[in-house]
Design a protein around this motif. Structure first.
Motif, PDB file in Angstrom:
ATOM      1  N   THR A   1       0.663  -1.175  -0.001  1.00  0.00           N
ATOM      2  CA  THR A   1      -0.044   0.050   0.068  1.00  0.00           C
ATOM      3  C   THR A   1       0.635   1.293   0.127  1.00  0.00           C
ATOM      4  O   THR A   1       1.812   1.216   0.754  1.00  0.00           O
ATOM      5  N   LEU A   2       0.564   2.084  -0.910  1.00  0.00           N
ATOM      6  CA  LEU A   2       1.171   3.531  -0.838  1.00  0.00           C
ATOM      7  C   LEU A   2       0.428   4.704  -0.532  1.00  0.00           C
ATOM      8  O   LEU A   2      -0.683   4.619  -1.200  1.00  0.00           O
ATOM      9  N   ALA A   3       0.467   5.535   0.178  1.00  0.00           N
ATOM     10  CA  ALA A   3      -0.107   6.632   0.741  1.00  0.00           C
ATOM     11  C   ALA A   3       0.745   7.861   0.237  1.00  0.00           C
ATOM     12  O   ALA A   3       1.662   7.920   0.752  1.00  0.00           O
TER      13      ALA A   3
ATOM     14  N   ILE B   1      -4.242   7.385  -2.893  1.00  0.00           N
ATOM     15  CA  ILE B   1      -4.084   6.234  -2.087  1.00  0.00           C
ATOM     16  C   ILE B   1      -4.135   5.088  -2.988  1.00  0.00           C
ATOM     17  O   ILE B   1      -5.108   4.905  -3.975  1.00  0.00           O
ATOM     18  N   VAL B   2      -2.919   4.176  -3.274  1.00  0.00           N
ATOM     19  CA  VAL B   2      -2.736   3.060  -4.173  1.00  0.00           C
ATOM     20  C   VAL B   2      -2.946   1.747  -3.328  1.00  0.00           C
ATOM     21  O   VAL B   2      -2.006   1.693  -2.319  1.00  0.00           O
TER      22      VAL B   2
ATOM     23  N   LEU C   1     -11.873  -2.148  -1.637  1.00  0.00           N
ATOM     24  CA  LEU C   1     -12.054  -0.673  -1.547  1.00  0.00           C
ATOM     25  C   LEU C   1     -12.162  -0.295  -0.171  1.00  0.00           C
ATOM     26  O   LEU C   1     -11.644   0.971   0.417  1.00  0.00           O
ATOM     27  N   ASP C   2     -12.935  -1.232   0.746  1.00  0.00           N
ATOM     28  CA  ASP C   2     -12.650  -1.032   2.347  1.00  0.00           C
ATOM     29  C   ASP C   2     -11.384  -0.605   2.825  1.00  0.00           C
ATOM     30  O   ASP C   2     -11.200   0.465   3.612  1.00  0.00           O
ATOM     31  N   GLU C   3     -10.318  -1.662   2.203  1.00  0.00           N
ATOM     32  CA  GLU C   3      -9.269  -1.290   2.908  1.00  0.00           C
ATOM     33  C   GLU C   3      -8.556   0.104   2.561  1.00  0.00           C
ATOM     34  O   GLU C   3      -7.862   0.763   3.095  1.00  0.00           O
ATOM     35  N   ALA C   4      -8.868   0.390   1.116  1.00  0.00           N
ATOM     36  CA  ALA C   4      -8.366   1.707   0.537  1.00  0.00           C
ATOM     37  C   ALA C   4      -9.125   3.106   1.330  1.00  0.00           C
ATOM     38  O   ALA C   4      -8.190   3.944   1.700  1.00  0.00           O
TER      39      ALA C   4
END
Length: 245
Positions: A3-5, A10-11, A58-61
């Motif tokens: 995960t990259l923020a 947000i990716v 999408l929840d996680e994002a």
């Protein structure tokens, strides 16, 4: 999952989501460009076709967005991508002790959230590189000493299936170097299987019994299939209730 923020996006990349690539791609296309929170609701509840698997990604994002200080209500699902990944093969237990195999299609899914009005130079991060093509392997017959190592591995039992790893087709090959160290090339039903450490511990016990140093190399390509099971392994599985291979 990686995960990259960043301040403007947000990716989220999640591997082996249990959905076939065409279905994942179609679901992403239905919600591309929509506000992230309504897109999640549409994936989960409709109208139209739903896709709970992608709703969870999408929840996680959205959770990552909140942790990064971004307001989920101003985010748009600006891009998404699904790439076919390795199937997951697992045991399916049925009534009366009967069992068989079930194979699930999976996809590596990428979702990009950006604030409304933010235009990025790239609509999507580069797709993951394709899996490396496996190199030609050494298929020479095993020596007598290597066969002795293989014989010892008949006592290593898969804790889920109750059959030894040799008859299950998990031992791809065994090679002894000049110092007598055994390289045991193994696989399992899937790279996602959590039993690699358990298997290495069991292998270690059997190698200690024959006073042999070893290392395990895990090989996931080509993927394991029920066809790799030996005839003896099939008989053992039938005896404990497996109905198909």
């Amino acid at each position: 999952m990686t995960t990259l923020a960043e301040s403007t996006e947000i990716v989220v990349r999640k591997e082996q989501v249990r959905i076939a690539e065409p279905d994942a791609t179609a679901a992403l296309a239905r919600v591309a460009g929509e506000p992230a929170v309504p897109a999640r609701a549409r994936l989960r509840f409709g109208p139209g076709p739903t896709c709970e698997q992608l709703a969870r990604v999408l929840d996680e994002a959205l959770v990552r967005a909140q942790e990064s200080g971004l307001d989920p209500d101003v985010l748009v699902l600006s891009a998404g991508q699904a790439v076919a990944a390795e199937d997951i093969v697992r045991v399916r237990r049925k009534a009366h002790g009967v069992a068989d195999w079930i194979s699930s299609k999976t996809s590596d899914v990428t979702i990009v959230l950006r604030p409304k009005g933010v235009v990025a130079a790239e609509s999507l991060p580069p797709a993951p590189a394709p899996p490396a093509v496996p190199q030609p392997r050494d298929d020479r017959p095993e020596t007598e000493a290597e066969l002795a190592v293989r014989e010892a591995l008949y006592d290593v039992i898969d804790p889920d299936l109750g059959v030894n790893v040799v008859d299950l087709g998990f031992i791809r090959r065994i090679r002894l170097d000049d110092a007598g160290v055994a390289t045991i090339t193994m696989t399992l039903t899937s790279a996602a299987c959590p039993l690699t450490e358990v298997m290495e511990v069991q292998v270690g016990h059997e190698m200690s019994a024959i006073d042999t140093e070893f290392r395990v190399e895990w090989e996931w390509l080509p993927t394991w299939r029920p066809a790799d099971i030996t005839d003896d392994g099939r008989e053992q599985l039938r005896a404990i209730g497996f109905s198909a291979f």
